[in-house]
Design a protein around this motif. Structure first.
Motif, mmCIF file in Angstrom:
data_model
loop_
_atom_site.group_PDB
_atom_site.id
_atom_site.type_symbol
_atom_site.label_atom_id
_atom_site.label_comp_id
_atom_site.label_asym_id
_atom_site.label_seq_id
_atom_site.Cartn_x
_atom_site.Cartn_y
_atom_site.Cartn_z
ATOM 1 N N UNK A 1 0.810 -1.214 0.000
ATOM 2 C CA UNK A 1 0.000 0.000 0.000
ATOM 3 C C UNK A 1 0.850 1.273 0.000
ATOM 4 N N UNK A 2 2.132 1.124 0.233
ATOM 5 C CA UNK A 2 3.001 2.280 0.479
ATOM 6 C C UNK A 2 3.645 2.759 -0.813
ATOM 7 N N UNK A 3 3.690 4.089 -0.975
ATOM 8 C CA UNK A 3 4.414 4.680 -2.110
ATOM 9 C C UNK A 3 5.867 4.861 -1.696
ATOM 10 N N UNK A 4 6.743 4.235 -2.423
ATOM 11 C CA UNK A 4 8.174 4.304 -2.088
ATOM 12 C C UNK A 4 8.693 5.721 -2.293
ATOM 13 N N UNK A 5 9.385 6.244 -1.294
ATOM 14 C CA UNK A 5 9.901 7.616 -1.354
ATOM 15 C C UNK A 5 11.409 7.661 -1.573
ATOM 16 N N UNK A 6 11.980 6.518 -1.906
ATOM 17 C CA UNK A 6 13.412 6.496 -2.242
ATOM 18 C C UNK A 6 13.600 7.019 -3.662
ATOM 19 N N UNK A 7 14.792 7.527 -3.996
ATOM 20 C CA UNK A 7 15.029 8.001 -5.365
ATOM 21 C C UNK A 7 14.855 6.870 -6.368
ATOM 22 N N UNK A 8 14.275 7.206 -7.525
ATOM 23 C CA UNK A 8 14.068 6.199 -8.571
ATOM 24 C C UNK A 8 15.411 5.770 -9.158
ATOM 25 N N UNK A 9 15.557 4.460 -9.449
ATOM 26 C CA UNK A 9 16.815 3.934 -9.996
ATOM 27 C C UNK A 9 16.807 3.871 -11.515
ATOM 28 N N UNK B 1 16.567 4.771 -15.546
ATOM 29 C CA UNK B 1 17.112 5.785 -16.434
ATOM 30 C C UNK B 1 16.096 6.099 -17.525
ATOM 31 N N UNK B 2 16.039 7.378 -17.896
ATOM 32 C CA UNK B 2 15.096 7.811 -18.921
ATOM 33 C C UNK B 2 15.617 7.429 -20.299
ATOM 34 N N UNK B 3 14.775 7.622 -21.312
ATOM 35 C CA UNK B 3 15.185 7.298 -22.682
ATOM 36 C C UNK B 3 16.398 8.101 -23.110
ATOM 37 N N UNK B 4 16.529 9.309 -22.523
ATOM 38 C CA UNK B 4 17.676 10.150 -22.889
ATOM 39 C C UNK B 4 18.967 9.681 -22.227
ATOM 40 N N UNK B 5 18.844 8.728 -21.263
ATOM 41 C CA UNK B 5 20.016 8.201 -20.578
ATOM 42 C C UNK B 5 20.273 8.815 -19.219
ATOM 43 N N UNK B 6 19.540 9.861 -18.873
ATOM 44 C CA UNK B 6 19.721 10.500 -17.570
ATOM 45 C C UNK B 6 18.893 9.794 -16.501
ATOM 46 N N UNK B 7 19.349 9.977 -15.245
ATOM 47 C CA UNK B 7 18.662 9.368 -14.114
ATOM 48 C C UNK B 7 17.307 10.038 -13.889
ATOM 49 N N UNK B 8 16.298 9.215 -13.597
ATOM 50 C CA UNK B 8 14.973 9.751 -13.258
ATOM 51 C C UNK B 8 15.071 10.526 -11.947
ATOM 52 N N UNK B 9 14.430 11.696 -11.878
ATOM 53 C CA UNK B 9 14.505 12.556 -10.696
ATOM 54 C C UNK B 9 13.322 12.371 -9.753
ATOM 55 N N UNK B 10 12.347 11.558 -10.152
ATOM 56 C CA UNK B 10 11.167 11.357 -9.311
ATOM 57 C C UNK B 10 11.441 10.310 -8.236
ATOM 58 N N UNK B 11 10.480 10.192 -7.294
ATOM 59 C CA UNK B 11 10.567 9.145 -6.283
ATOM 60 C C UNK B 11 10.224 7.807 -6.913
ATOM 61 N N UNK B 12 10.725 6.750 -6.299
ATOM 62 C CA UNK B 12 10.549 5.406 -6.849
ATOM 63 C C UNK B 12 9.072 5.060 -7.025
ATOM 64 N N UNK B 13 8.235 5.468 -6.078
ATOM 65 C CA UNK B 13 6.823 5.094 -6.107
ATOM 66 C C UNK B 13 5.973 5.929 -7.037
ATOM 67 N N UNK B 14 6.536 6.941 -7.643
ATOM 68 C CA UNK B 14 5.780 7.793 -8.550
ATOM 69 C C UNK B 14 6.192 7.510 -9.988
ATOM 70 N N UNK B 15 5.403 8.057 -10.921
ATOM 71 C CA UNK B 15 5.734 7.877 -12.330
ATOM 72 C C UNK B 15 7.050 8.550 -12.659
ATOM 73 N N UNK B 16 7.754 7.980 -13.605
ATOM 74 C CA UNK B 16 9.067 8.517 -13.964
ATOM 75 C C UNK B 16 8.943 9.926 -14.554
ATOM 76 N N UNK B 17 10.030 10.658 -14.465
ATOM 77 C CA UNK B 17 10.100 12.006 -15.008
ATOM 78 C C UNK B 17 9.705 11.994 -16.478
ATOM 79 N N UNK B 18 8.764 12.862 -16.825
ATOM 80 C CA UNK B 18 8.350 12.961 -18.229
ATOM 81 C C UNK B 18 9.242 13.952 -18.960
#
Length: 809
Positions: free
Chosen positions: A258-266, A268-285
């Motif tokens: 039930x918990x939304x993970x608040x750790x940094x997302x691991x 990588x985006x299509x551009x190759x950069x690290x996602x800046x959102x939290x793990x439990x949320x949708x990836x950076x658009x």
């Protein structure tokens, strides 16, 4: 403590007495007395307001505060009385009046508590009888007067506290004493309050110790305070492993799923950069990483967000605009030179009215927006300076004892100027230096000799020189010289030059001469010429009104849809057209041009929306849709009532590019084989149309040539229309017999037209034909050869759609 004077009320206050009685009032409330049982009285209205400032409504709701005079005939259980007066002069004011003393001291039913300077009051009327002296004497006998008040604790009777000022009430914080209560509560905890006479059974007491109840199977205790209802779910944070693999502090009762993970997302985006959102949320658009961009159409090396597009390029544009000024916009804001920012250089050209243009650079200056300065002796013009003035119809007032003008004020005068000296005397007693019938100059030839004889034209120091004082700037000019000055083109020595359309100016300060009876005809002629120019600029009022109404209808019908995404811009555009502000013909034309371009963009967007085909490159379709929106927004940027030549050229070039792109899309939809048969030309056209660069005439010609080649090559067999007709006629097959392979190469099936065998396309090797009268997958009718909509052997309406019944014989 000495009293204070309240100057604006001519009253008195004593802050020491006010603070003491507020503390005493709170003490009585802590003893359980109701607010309605207590009244605070004072002898002065200044003290009344001091009480009201000190007493918070939340603490003293229901306690009445009044002056003695306003409380006559009333009583209460407890009266707290402030006498206020205390001064070195020994003045007691109206406290010396016996009946007021009686009223003040007779309002209490159970308890009267007075604070005041009783020594000062007892000294009143030292040689005669004194009511205060008798009251003080009796109080001393009974021991009810002193410098402090003793408060005895009801719970600890042996404890007494003396209070004489506001700070002393801290000894009895809850109305008892400072000894801790230490009573055992029903929950088992100890009362932590100091001694309190109210709520002795602690029925209303809220224990704020931590709750000791166990509320979950893991033995965790309730996390609330003791007086609060226990949680039904254990909220103690515990470490749990989430489905993503991260360990996180989670309320005990919650499942890890039930918990939304608040750790940094691991990820990588299509551009190759690290996602800046939290793990439990949708990836950076939209990637926010700052990077160097080298691949934008402009070719600039720019530090910007990874997700940024060419419109974010911050390099200066610096392109020379059609107005010959360098563009001050950035490369991105000017859309790589396709749609330039409006030139903001200050114009400063002199308008026909004589004022400098305050607007920004443009081919045609807008009408002057200042208030009109033209006026006569009867009235003044209320319009803006750039609007044509209405001539005054009153009778001209220019007259002297020799001549009188009979024309209307707004028309040239029908009398000549009088050259006789003025016979009036100035206030200083010296003769006037003006001319007959003209306003007398304020200066005197004798009293103001230095100023009057200042040389401008050369005759000012003559003894018989006559002068005219200009009403607009108050300068004094020698009459004969000014007569000549006014007849020339604002002082030009060469009278053969064409006369400028402008007002004459003062030879001293260059202020336009708008009011002067002597030169009224010259001024009126200049104003008439200026009005003629203004009328040409503004145009016919009825025509302008019709244009405005037409524009308003067009905006509501079409443009609303186009710019509904940006209501602010829409409101700006709509407000300008529907406002009561006067608009010139040039401004209306600019607005009409913007609306016309908006309508063109709407039509383009509708046509683009209707195109559907797998042969279209959807990336370019999406890019064109976005660029149409960009242009619609650009067309609504201020100033929307002006459109420079540069803006018009930019809009035309961008519209031309959109039309060429739409033509390419139409060819690809109509002739899908174009991508194979004219692949190089299609790629070249797409590159030139969507590389982000401005459309030039040369580029447009090159793209037109490419479109012709694409259309020619994708026509069927790469043959002309004449050749196609000859081939169809020579083969002699009915409609629907002409087919094409998956790559668009045309072939024919004879007899009934139904496929009975398979083969290979001689051009590309793809499978052609079919079996059992069914075409091989990817093969389809070649409509471009004979106009058939379906193969000759098909299930569609017995092939009737392939025939024109009107041509049957």
């Amino acid at each position: 403590m000495e009293e204070d004077s309240v100057d604006e009320m001519k009253s008195h206050s004593n802050i020491h007495e006010a603070r003491f009685l507020v503390g005493l009032c709170r003490y009585f409330l802590q003893q359980g007395y109701l607010p309605e049982q207590i009244t605070i009285l004072t002898t002065y209205s200044g003290q009344l307001f001091a009480f009201k400032r000190l007493m918070k409504k939340s603490d003293f709701e229901g306690v009445r505060v009044a002056t003695v005079d306003n409380f006559q005939g009333e009583e209460n259980d407890i009266i707290l009385l402030s006498l206020v007066r205390s001064n070195k002069q020994g003045s007691a004011g109206f406290l010396k009046i016996d009946n007021r003393i009686c009223v003040a001291l007779s309002r209490a039913r159970k308890g009267l508590y007075c604070i005041g300077n009783f020594k000062l009051l007892a000294q009143q009327n030292p040689t005669g009888p004194s009511l205060w002296r008798e009251i003080v004497k009796d109080a001393e006998i009974y021991g009810t007067i002193g410098k402090s008040l003793k408060l005895q604790c009801r719970n600890h009777t042996e404890t007494q506290n003396e209070v004489s000022n506001e700070a002393d009430f801290s000894k009895v914080p809850e109305g008892g004493c400072s000894v801790p209560c230490e009573a055992r509560l029903i929950c088992g905890h100890v009362c932590r309050m100091p001694c309190h006479p109210a709520d002795m059974k602690h029925e209303n007491y809220k224990c704020r110790q931590k709750c000791t109840q166990t509320i979950c199977t893991l033995g965790h205790r309730c996390m609330k305070q003791c007086y609060q209802p226990c949680d039904t779910q254990c909220k103690k944070p515990v470490d749990k492993t989430l489905p993503c693999g991260h360990i996180q502090k989670v309320p005990c009762y919650k499942s890890s799923s039930e918990v939304i993970c608040e750790s940094p997302c691991r990820r990588r985006l299509d551009c190759g950069h690290q996602c800046k959102e939290l793990c439990g949320k949708g990836c950076t658009v939209v990637c926010q990483e700052m990077i160097r961009h080298y691949d934008w159409p402009c070719g600039h090396n720019v530090l910007a967000k990874c997700s940024a597009g060419p419109d974010s390029c911050s390099k200066p544009c610096n392109e020379i605009l059609s107005c010959e000024h360098p563009c001050k916009g950035s490369c991105g804001k000017c859309h790589q030179g396709r749609l330039h920012a409006f030139c903001r250089e200050k114009c400063d050209r002199t308008l026909v009215c004589g004022h400098p243009c305050r607007s920004t650079c443009a081919a045609d200056c807008p009408p002057c927006s200042r208030k009109c300065e033209n006026r006569c002796q009867h009235s003044k013009c209320k319009k803006n300076c750039g609007e044509p003035c209405v001539p005054c119809a009153e009778r001209c007032i220019w007259r002297c004892r020799h001549f009188r003008c009979g024309a209307q004020c707004g028309k040239p005068c029908d009398r000549r100027a009088c050259h006789d000296p003025c016979t009036l005397m100035l206030k200083c007693g010296h003769p006037c230096i003006g001319l007959c019938g003209e306003p007398c100059p304020k200066k005197c030839r004798i009293c103001d000799k230095e100023e009057v004889t200042s040389i401008l034209f050369g005759d000012e120091d003559d003894d018989d020189a006559r002068f005219v004082e200009l009403e607009d700037c108050k300068h004094l000019i020698e009459a004969n010289a000014l007569d000549q000055w006014m007849k020339t083109d604002s002082g030009s020595k060469d009278t053969s030059e064409a006369t400028s359309i402008k007002l004459k100016v003062c030879p001293w300060c260059k202020t336009p001469i708008r009011r002067n009876l002597r030169y009224g005809s010259i001024i009126k002629q200049a104003l008439d010429d200026i009005n003629a120019v203004k009328r040409r600029i503004f145009g016919n009022e009825r025509t302008i009104q019709n244009l405005r109404q037409n524009l308003q209808e067009r905006i509501h019908r079409e443009v609303v849809c186009a710019i509904a995404r940006d209501q602010q811009l829409f409101l700006l555009f709509e407000t300008m057209v529907s406002s009561t502000l006067a608009l010139s013909h040039g401004q209306i034309t600019a607005l009409e041009n913007r609306v016309r371009f908006q309508e063109e963009m709407i039509d383009l967007a509708k046509e683009l929306q209707s195109l559907r085909s797998p042969s279209l490159n959807q990336q370019y379709v999406k890019q064109m849709k976005n660029e149409i929106v960009v242009m619609q927004t650009w067309l609504c940027k201020e100033p929307i009532n002006r459109m420079s030549q540069q803006q018009t050229d930019d809009a035309n070039r961008e519209a031309k590019r959109f039309h060429l792109a739409l033509n390419l899309f139409k060819i690809l939809v109509k002739k899908p084989a174009a991508r194979d048969k004219a692949s190089e030309e299609v790629k070249a056209a797409e590159l030139q149309l969507f590389d982000g660069k401005a459309m030039t005439a040369q580029r447009a010609n090159e793209i037109n040539d490419l479109l012709k080649k694409i259309d020619y090559k994708s026509g069927g067999l790469g043959i002309s229309e004449k050749e196609r007709k000859e081939i169809v006629a020579a083969i002699g097959l009915a409609k629907g017999h002409w087919l094409k392979c998956p790559r668009g190469h045309v072939y024919a099936i004879g007899e009934c037209g139904g496929a009975t065998e398979t083969g290979k396309c001689p051009e590309c090797g793809q499978g052609i034909g079919g079996t059992q009268h069914r075409l091989t997958e990817g093969n389809r009718v070649a409509s471009e050869m004979d106009g058939a909509q379906y193969p000759a052997w098909s299930e569609e309406a017995n092939n009737m759609a392939n025939f024109d019944l009107n041509n049957l014989h």
